[in-house]
Design a protein around this motif. Structure first.
Motif, short mmCIF file in Angstrom:
data_model
loop_
_atom_site.label_atom_id
_atom_site.label_comp_id
_atom_site.label_asym_id
_atom_site.label_seq_id
_atom_site.Cartn_x
_atom_site.Cartn_y
_atom_site.Cartn_z
N LYS A 1 0.98 -1.64 0.05
CA LYS A 1 -0.55 -0.22 -0.07
C LYS A 1 0.44 1.44 0.49
O LYS A 1 0.38 2.09 -0.46
CB LYS A 1 -1.15 0.15 1.35
N ARG A 2 1.45 1.51 0.67
CA ARG A 2 2.99 2.50 0.66
C ARG A 2 3.43 2.22 -0.70
O ARG A 2 3.76 3.99 -1.10
CB ARG A 2 3.99 2.20 2.22
N ASP A 28 1.13 3.98 -2.98
CA ASP A 28 0.84 5.05 -2.78
C ASP A 28 2.00 6.25 -2.99
O ASP A 28 1.66 7.38 -4.01
CB ASP A 28 0.47 4.87 -1.07
N ALA A 29 3.05 6.12 -3.00
CA ALA A 29 3.93 6.61 -3.37
C ALA A 29 4.76 6.30 -4.84
O ALA A 29 4.83 7.31 -5.57
CB ALA A 29 5.35 6.10 -3.22
N GLN A 76 1.84 6.33 -7.17
CA GLN A 76 0.66 7.55 -7.70
C GLN A 76 0.95 9.23 -7.83
O GLN A 76 0.87 9.44 -7.82
CB GLN A 76 -0.63 7.39 -6.62
N GLU A 77 1.40 9.47 -5.85
CA GLU A 77 2.30 10.43 -6.04
C GLU A 77 3.44 11.18 -6.80
O GLU A 77 3.37 12.31 -6.95
CB GLU A 77 2.90 10.55 -4.44
#
Length: 122
Positions: free
Chosen positions: A30-31, A34-35, A37-38
């Motif tokens: 998940k991390r 998220d990274a 996507q950012e």
């Protein structure tokens, strides 16, 4: 070889340990997502900014050829702007030739039967 029958507490502790390892993997993934996507959002913003500043260079009088000589590459993304139309208000196309406003003529379809054609030719 016989396996020993663990107590309820031992079984739950072993299961919890295995579950914790699996949950840690989910958390790490998940991390990572998220990274990613950012990073994609940051890249999109940087591409828009590059396109905007490229357009500003062109508006300031620079040509793409001059900018390439300096070492700049044309941005992959174009700056947002007013959509271009195929026809200008003057009624001329992109080459400056006058565009026709006449509609093409159409002939009516022939719905007669083959027997009507035979009698008409006699």
């Amino acid at each position: 070889m016989t396996t020993r029958n663990p107590s309820l507490e031992e079984a739950l502790k072993a299961a919890q340990s295995l579950m914790n390892d699996r949950l840690t993997a989910v958390e790490e993934h998940k991390r990572s997502v998220d990274a990613e996507q950012e990073a994609r959002e940051a890249l999109a913003e940087a591409e828009r900014d590059s396109a905007r500043t490229w357009a500003a260079l062109l508006a300031a009088g620079w040509t793409p050829a001059e900018l390439k000589k300096i070492g700049f590459a044309e941005p992959r993304v174009k700056a947002p702007g007013r959509p271009r139309t195929a026809r200008s208000r003057s009624g001329k196309d992109a080459d400056g030739a006058k565009q026709s406003t006449e509609l093409p003529t159409q002939t009516a379809p022939d719905f007669s039967t083959p027997s009507e054609h035979a009698s008409a030719s006699v």
